[in-house]
Motif scaffolding. Structure first.
Motif, short mmCIF file in Angstrom:
data_model
loop_
_atom_site.label_atom_id
_atom_site.label_comp_id
_atom_site.label_asym_id
_atom_site.label_seq_id
_atom_site.Cartn_x
_atom_site.Cartn_y
_atom_site.Cartn_z
N LYS A 33 1.93 -10.53 9.85
CA LYS A 33 1.86 -11.99 9.91
C LYS A 33 1.08 -12.54 8.71
O LYS A 33 1.48 -13.56 8.12
CB LYS A 33 1.17 -12.43 11.21
CG LYS A 33 2.03 -12.23 12.45
CD LYS A 33 1.26 -12.65 13.72
CE LYS A 33 2.10 -12.45 14.97
NZ LYS A 33 1.33 -12.77 16.20
N LYS A 59 3.21 -12.61 5.59
CA LYS A 59 4.14 -13.75 5.60
C LYS A 59 3.43 -15.05 5.25
O LYS A 59 3.94 -15.88 4.49
CB LYS A 59 4.80 -13.85 6.97
CG LYS A 59 5.90 -14.89 7.06
CD LYS A 59 6.57 -14.89 8.43
CE LYS A 59 7.66 -15.95 8.50
NZ LYS A 59 8.31 -15.96 9.84
N SER A 62 2.61 -15.05 1.56
CA SER A 62 3.82 -15.28 0.77
C SER A 62 4.13 -16.77 0.68
O SER A 62 4.49 -17.28 -0.39
CB SER A 62 5.00 -14.53 1.40
OG SER A 62 6.19 -14.76 0.67
#
Length: 295
Positions: free
Chosen positions: A206, A209, A212
């Motif tokens: 998580k 992500k 990112s």
């Protein structure tokens, strides 16, 4: 303490950590050591080490074991800036309001300083073992740092960026460049913080992500500032992307959509933080401030 005061205090704390790991400027190789330290001491937001520490704290980390990795990630980031500024890359003469390393020390010494900082970063990260870090977790973090720096991370993104200079860049390749060239080190920063603090595999994914998304929003904002800011505010030349005939998010999507997408993507990152079982209010504040920055 308001948000700006807290950011100033935390930046100063991170600055002290990074400075404490710089090499002494002595010996026959003194010149390259001076060039390395000059580039790091030129300043900056210390975004990556700060995100690393706050993610570490998010998952309950409370040891100095994180500090060598904080210094290491800043060294790697700075090494990339030294090389980015070279005449064979972006050919910039100003960085953070100061002469770039190649201007001050020469092209040859700038190449060596960038190389040296990247290698010294891993020597620095390894000092985490002596500070009581779990050997398995610290080893994994060093491997991750290498992955996100190298051909499957920052350098991979830079490669495609350089190859497509003076050429139109399709959207899928621009996304690839941004996610690797900018996003990879932000992912490494937050993932290392999570891993070293003992986060679960699910939470580490998580965090990757979230990081990112932060990286993409950060890079789009960088593109926006390149066309809307000034050298005095930005601390480096503006319109450098145009000068180098580079396709950016702004040239592909336009300024209005770029600004809208920064808000949307950064909002997704904050929502990702809210969904975690732990809370660090400053980390959320930091993400919001980053994408609204003016320099």
């Amino acid at each position: 303490m308001n948000e700006k005061e807290q950011l100033k205090l935390y930046t100063e704390e991170v600055e002290k950590v990074v400075m404490s790991y710089l090499p002494a400027e002595e010996g026959h190789q003194k010149t390259v050591l001076e060039a390395m330290n000059y580039s790091v001491k030129a300043g900056g937001k210390r975004l990556r080490p700060m995100l690393m520490r706050e993610t570490y704290r998010l998952f309950g980390g409370a040891s100095k074991e994180i500090e060598p990795f904080m210094a290491a990630i800043e060294m790697i980031h700075t090494s990339s800036l030294i090389h980015d500024d070279l005449p064979c890359m972006d050919n910039d003469t100003l960085r953070r309001g100061m002469p770039t390393v190649w201007v001050k020390y020469g092209y040859d010494m700038a190449v060596l300083a960038g190389d040296a900082l990247m290698i010294y970063a891993f020597e620095t990260a390894a000092k985490s073992f002596a500070l009581g870090a779990d050997p398995a977790l610290a080893g994994r973090c060093i491997g991750l740092l290498a992955e996100k720096t190298g051909i499957y991370g920052m350098i991979g993104g830079q490669t495609v960026d350089v190859e497509l200079t003076n050429k139109p860049i399709p959207e899928d390749k621009l996304d690839f460049i941004y996610r690797l060239k900018t996003g990879a080190l932000l992912e490494a920063s937050m993932m290392i913080g999570a891993i070293l603090a003992g986060a679960s595999e699910e939470d580490i994914r998580k965090i990757e992500k979230i990081a990112s998304a932060i990286g993409l929003a950060f890079q789009i904002q960088d593109d926006i500032l390149d066309v809307t800011s000034s050298p005095e505010v930005l601390g480096k030349p503006v319109l450098s992307d145009e000068k180098n005939n580079k396709t950016t998010y702004v040239t592909l999507e336009g300024l209005k959509k770029a600004k809208e997408d920064v808000e949307k993507i950064s909002g997704e990152a904050v929502e990702g933080l809210w969904a975690l079982p732990y809370k660090n209010q400053f980390l959320e504040t930091l993400v919001k401030m980053l994408v609204k920055r003016e320099s």
